[in-house]
Design a protein around this motif. Structure first.
Motif, short mmCIF file in Angstrom:
data_model
loop_
_atom_site.label_atom_id
_atom_site.label_comp_id
_atom_site.label_asym_id
_atom_site.label_seq_id
_atom_site.Cartn_x
_atom_site.Cartn_y
_atom_site.Cartn_z
N LEU A 104 6.42 -16.83 -7.61
CA LEU A 104 7.36 -17.55 -6.73
C LEU A 104 6.60 -18.45 -5.77
O LEU A 104 5.43 -18.23 -5.47
N THR A 105 7.28 -19.47 -5.28
CA THR A 105 6.73 -20.27 -4.20
C THR A 105 6.93 -19.51 -2.89
O THR A 105 7.65 -18.49 -2.85
N ILE A 106 6.32 -19.98 -1.82
CA ILE A 106 6.49 -19.33 -0.52
C ILE A 106 7.95 -19.30 -0.08
O ILE A 106 8.47 -18.24 0.30
N PRO A 107 8.69 -20.43 -0.12
CA PRO A 107 10.11 -20.37 0.27
C PRO A 107 10.93 -19.43 -0.61
O PRO A 107 11.83 -18.74 -0.12
N GLU A 108 10.61 -19.38 -1.92
CA GLU A 108 11.34 -18.48 -2.82
C GLU A 108 11.06 -17.02 -2.47
O GLU A 108 11.98 -16.18 -2.48
N ALA A 109 9.80 -16.71 -2.15
CA ALA A 109 9.45 -15.34 -1.77
C ALA A 109 10.14 -14.95 -0.46
O ALA A 109 10.64 -13.82 -0.33
N GLU A 110 10.18 -15.85 0.49
CA GLU A 110 10.86 -15.57 1.76
C GLU A 110 12.34 -15.31 1.53
O GLU A 110 12.93 -14.42 2.17
N SER A 111 12.94 -16.06 0.61
CA SER A 111 14.36 -15.87 0.31
C SER A 111 14.62 -14.51 -0.34
O SER A 111 15.60 -13.82 0.00
N VAL A 112 13.75 -14.10 -1.27
CA VAL A 112 13.91 -12.81 -1.94
C VAL A 112 13.81 -11.66 -0.93
O VAL A 112 14.62 -10.73 -0.93
N ILE A 113 12.81 -11.73 -0.05
CA ILE A 113 12.62 -10.67 0.95
C ILE A 113 13.76 -10.66 1.96
O ILE A 113 14.24 -9.60 2.39
N PHE A 114 14.23 -11.85 2.32
CA PHE A 114 15.35 -11.96 3.26
C PHE A 114 16.58 -11.22 2.72
O PHE A 114 17.27 -10.49 3.46
N GLU A 115 16.87 -11.39 1.43
CA GLU A 115 18.03 -10.73 0.83
C GLU A 115 17.88 -9.21 0.86
O GLU A 115 18.88 -8.49 0.92
N LYS A 116 16.63 -8.75 0.83
CA LYS A 116 16.39 -7.30 0.83
C LYS A 116 16.59 -6.67 2.22
O LYS A 116 16.95 -5.49 2.32
N VAL A 117 16.34 -7.44 3.28
CA VAL A 117 16.32 -6.86 4.63
C VAL A 117 17.49 -7.28 5.50
O VAL A 117 17.72 -6.67 6.55
N LYS A 118 18.23 -8.30 5.11
CA LYS A 118 19.24 -8.86 6.01
C LYS A 118 20.32 -7.85 6.40
O LYS A 118 20.88 -7.91 7.50
N GLY A 119 20.62 -6.91 5.52
CA GLY A 119 21.69 -5.94 5.80
C GLY A 119 21.32 -4.93 6.86
O GLY A 119 22.19 -4.23 7.39
N ALA A 120 20.03 -4.86 7.22
CA ALA A 120 19.59 -3.86 8.21
C ALA A 120 19.69 -4.36 9.64
O ALA A 120 19.48 -3.59 10.58
N PHE A 121 20.05 -5.62 9.83
CA PHE A 121 20.09 -6.20 11.17
C PHE A 121 21.46 -6.82 11.44
O PHE A 121 22.09 -7.39 10.56
N SER A 122 21.87 -6.73 12.68
CA SER A 122 23.13 -7.37 13.07
C SER A 122 22.93 -8.88 13.20
O SER A 122 23.84 -9.66 12.93
N ALA A 123 21.73 -9.28 13.62
CA ALA A 123 21.41 -10.71 13.71
C ALA A 123 20.65 -11.13 12.45
O ALA A 123 20.18 -10.30 11.68
N THR A 124 20.57 -12.42 12.25
CA THR A 124 19.85 -12.94 11.08
C THR A 124 18.35 -12.81 11.28
O THR A 124 17.79 -13.39 12.21
N PRO A 125 17.67 -12.04 10.42
CA PRO A 125 16.23 -11.86 10.59
C PRO A 125 15.46 -13.10 10.14
O PRO A 125 15.97 -13.94 9.40
N VAL A 126 14.22 -13.22 10.60
CA VAL A 126 13.34 -14.31 10.21
C VAL A 126 12.22 -13.73 9.36
O VAL A 126 11.49 -12.83 9.80
N VAL A 127 12.08 -14.23 8.13
CA VAL A 127 11.05 -13.75 7.21
C VAL A 127 10.02 -14.86 7.02
O VAL A 127 10.37 -16.00 6.71
N THR A 128 8.76 -14.50 7.21
CA THR A 128 7.68 -15.48 7.07
C THR A 128 6.63 -14.95 6.10
O THR A 128 6.16 -13.82 6.26
N VAL A 129 6.27 -15.77 5.11
CA VAL A 129 5.23 -15.43 4.15
C VAL A 129 4.18 -16.53 4.18
O VAL A 129 4.53 -17.72 4.15
N ARG A 130 2.92 -16.16 4.26
CA ARG A 130 1.83 -17.14 4.30
C ARG A 130 0.65 -16.65 3.46
O ARG A 130 0.38 -15.46 3.37
#
Length: 232
Positions: free
Chosen positions: A117-143
């Motif tokens: 995956l590209t960096i944005p694609e990886a961030e999107s995949v991880i975001f989908e995995k963790v977003k349900g655990a927070f009331s606010a929108t989390p920020v995922v960063t991959v570098r």
């Protein structure tokens, strides 16, 4: 008579050197047919480097409303409080090593495949995995941590170079090595690349030809080796 023959020999030698120097110069300039290339319709697409096995990455998940709640989703190492120079009790973020199958093990999430995956694609995949655990929108960063390319052969300063954003083309890599020497063959630069399945390939690139700008090897990948062949 002798002087006349000497002058003829000198003139002949000078002419030969002139022809040889002109022929050699034709091999030196990059992108010689750039005018022809400019007239051709180009296939414009933004290049994004892709994550490969054995890459080192930083991955952070941050809850903007409550930073403490996001700590469980970040790979950390506790600080040794017995050390006298410890100034903080905050854990230190650790790097992720992508395994041979392209997976990383994210705390509180488990194994997530991001290889290929590209960096944005990886961030999107991880975001989908963790977003349900927070009331606010989390920020995922991959570098990338250690995106490296090596430049060897007839260059001024051969070596391995770390690319912070993971994006580098063949000319930028050569500039990091302070360009080819006058003895480097511009029309025969070898690129050694290893694919995700471990296969190696050697590709010959002609830097004199402007069509290299459209080559799939124009942008380098992680651990690529550029070898500049010396001329005769």
């Amino acid at each position: 008579m002798y002087m006349g023959r000497t002058k003829i020999a000198i003139c002949a030698l000078f002419s030969l050197l002139l022809v040889c120097s002109c022929t050699s110069y034709k091999r030196v300039p990059y992108l010689q047919n750039s005018g022809e290339y400019a007239a051709v319709e180009q296939n414009i697409s933004a290049y994004e480097p892709r994550i490969q096995p054995q890459d080192l990455l930083t991955i952070t998940v941050i809850n903007p409303e409550n930073l403490t709640s996001s700590l469980a989703y970040n790979l950390t190492a506790p600080v040794d409080m017995n050390r006298t120079n410890s100034l903080t009790s905050q854990p230190t973020l650790q790097n992720y090593l992508v395994d041979s199958e392209g997976y990383v093990n994210i705390p509180s999430v488990g194994m997530v495949k991001i290889g290929g995956l590209t960096i944005p694609e990886a961030e999107s995949v991880i975001f989908e995995k963790v977003k349900g655990a927070f009331s606010a929108t989390p920020v995922v960063t991959v570098r990338f941590v250690d995106f490296k390319v090596s430049v060897l052969g007839e260059v001024t300063a051969p070596g391995s170079f770390t690319i912070k954003n993971g994006k580098v083309n063949i000319f930028q890599a050569l500039s990091l090595a302070r360009d080819l020497t006058i003895y480097g063959m511009r029309e025969n630069v070898k690129l050694i690349r290893e694919s995700e399945d471990g296969r190696k390939e050697i590709v010959e690139l002609n830097l004199n030809d402007a069509s290299i700008l459209d080559s799939p090897y124009y942008y380098l990948q992680q651990n690529d080796i550029v070898y500049v062949t010396p001329n005769e």
